[in-house]
Design a protein around this motif. Sequence first.
Motif, PDB file in Angstrom:
ATOM      1  N   MET A   1       0.958  -1.107  -0.212  1.00 42.71           N
ATOM      2  CA  MET A   1       0.301   0.053   0.212  1.00 42.71           C
ATOM      3  C   MET A   1       0.841   1.193   0.009  1.00 42.71           C
TER       4      MET A   1
ATOM      5  N   ARG B   1      -6.914   2.582   9.874  1.00 37.54           N
ATOM      6  CA  ARG B   1      -5.996   1.427   9.559  1.00 37.54           C
ATOM      7  C   ARG B   1      -6.785   0.023   9.913  1.00 37.54           C
TER       8      ARG B   1
ATOM      9  N   LEU C   1      -5.175  -7.074   3.650  1.00 36.43           N
ATOM     10  CA  LEU C   1      -4.398  -6.052   4.246  1.00 36.43           C
ATOM     11  C   LEU C   1      -3.848  -6.509   5.344  1.00 36.43           C
TER      12      LEU C   1
ATOM     13  N   ASP D   1      -2.325  -1.183   6.834  1.00 34.52           N
ATOM     14  CA  ASP D   1      -2.889  -0.653   5.604  1.00 34.52           C
ATOM     15  C   ASP D   1      -4.341   0.009   6.173  1.00 34.52           C
TER      16      ASP D   1
ATOM     17  N   ASN E   1      -9.136   1.813   0.458  1.00 34.33           N
ATOM     18  CA  ASN E   1      -8.395   2.115  -0.564  1.00 34.33           C
ATOM     19  C   ASN E   1      -8.989   1.719  -1.873  1.00 34.33           C
ATOM     20  N   SER E   2      -8.557   2.644  -2.815  1.00 36.50           N
ATOM     21  CA  SER E   2      -8.770   2.563  -4.352  1.00 36.50           C
ATOM     22  C   SER E   2      -8.666   1.175  -4.922  1.00 36.50           C
TER      23      SER E   2
ATOM     24  N   GLY F   1      -4.776   0.107  -4.868  1.00 38.47           N
ATOM     25  CA  GLY F   1      -4.358   0.000  -3.670  1.00 38.47           C
ATOM     26  C   GLY F   1      -3.930   1.186  -2.820  1.00 38.47           C
ATOM     27  N   SER F   2      -4.271   2.127  -3.268  1.00 41.99           N
ATOM     28  CA  SER F   2      -3.648   3.414  -2.852  1.00 41.99           C
ATOM     29  C   SER F   2      -4.885   4.012  -2.016  1.00 41.99           C
ATOM     30  N   ARG F   3      -4.526   4.686  -0.701  1.00 40.30           N
ATOM     31  CA  ARG F   3      -5.373   5.414  -0.122  1.00 40.30           C
ATOM     32  C   ARG F   3      -6.601   6.507  -1.004  1.00 40.30           C
ATOM     33  N   TYR F   4      -7.837   6.552  -0.614  1.00 41.39           N
ATOM     34  CA  TYR F   4      -8.514   7.327  -1.478  1.00 41.39           C
ATOM     35  C   TYR F   4      -8.174   9.143  -1.288  1.00 41.39           C
TER      36      TYR F   4
END
Length: 327
Positions: free
Chosen positions: A1, A162, A207, A211, A215-216, A219-222
């Motif tokens: 992530m 998280r 996850l 993490d 997440n989008s 795999g990244s934070r929105y």
Amino acid sequence: MRKINPYVLKSVFADEMRNYLDIKVSHGFQMTSYFYQLKIFDQFCIERGITSPVFTMKDAHAWIQADGDEGDRRYCGRLSIAKNFLTYLNAKNYDVAIPDSVPYKGSDFKPHIYTDDETTRYFNAIDRYYTARAKINSIQFPVMFRLFYCCGTRLNETLGIRLKDLDLKEGIVRLCETKNHKERFIVLGDDLLELMIAYADKYFYQLDGDDFIFNSRIGSRYSKDRIYTIHRETLQYAGIPYLGDKEGPRIHDWRHTFAVRSFKRMIDSGMDMYTSLPILSTYLGHKSIYDTEKYLRLTMSIYPYIEEKCRCQMEYVFGIVERGDFR
């Protein structure tokens, strides 16, 4: 992530920005807000063509010009963090001009309090949200947006949850990326906990503890902008008019709606103001009850019978001064 990576800073001041971030974090501040504000300043310096570590008065004047899409609070926050960084550079004998402060001006703005009908239509729409490219959205967004409504969480607090912050056995969520940099806990109601468990069964096996749970598809934070877009689309599908960034209805108005309805329930149950105000203040993560009393005033303006019950107590504790700074 993907985690916050200060090394994506690329302007001539990038190394000093990293040093400044290290200092702030060592003093207990959250990196998130400082990093993203400095990233904006970093990009500004690149676009201005600043190739030597000098920040002129012309640069400072250009920096303090407001973006048409910025709200007052975001504008003042952007200027404040950059000014502090430039003051840091000045103390290290860099040739930098420090822009004047622009004080935040409170307004008579009143948030949108969602009606029962709007709430029903909104969540009917969010529950039908679906994209073939990211099928997890169909269970992800109903949980995320109900946290705003049912628990009064801020957007950044919610995106910062998280996996290790969840206790699904007890239905408790720890919030770490809070406005006042003090973690707090929220409790999930039975229906929301059931939704969270269903979401966990379908997604959390992917996850690790550190993490983010939202997440989008890559795999990244929105980003906040992505969630704002989902919100505006949902308003449209729900048939709720969107009047613009400063008029709303906004995502943050779910927090205001939560506060007003919570006050109403407590007062209707027989609790007096002296009991209900500290409870809600603590739950919302406010520094003091003086940050929360605006919600009681707002509740009183919507429900006159509550004003009859609480007016004398309010004036005794807070006086008759009206406040308009909703956070």
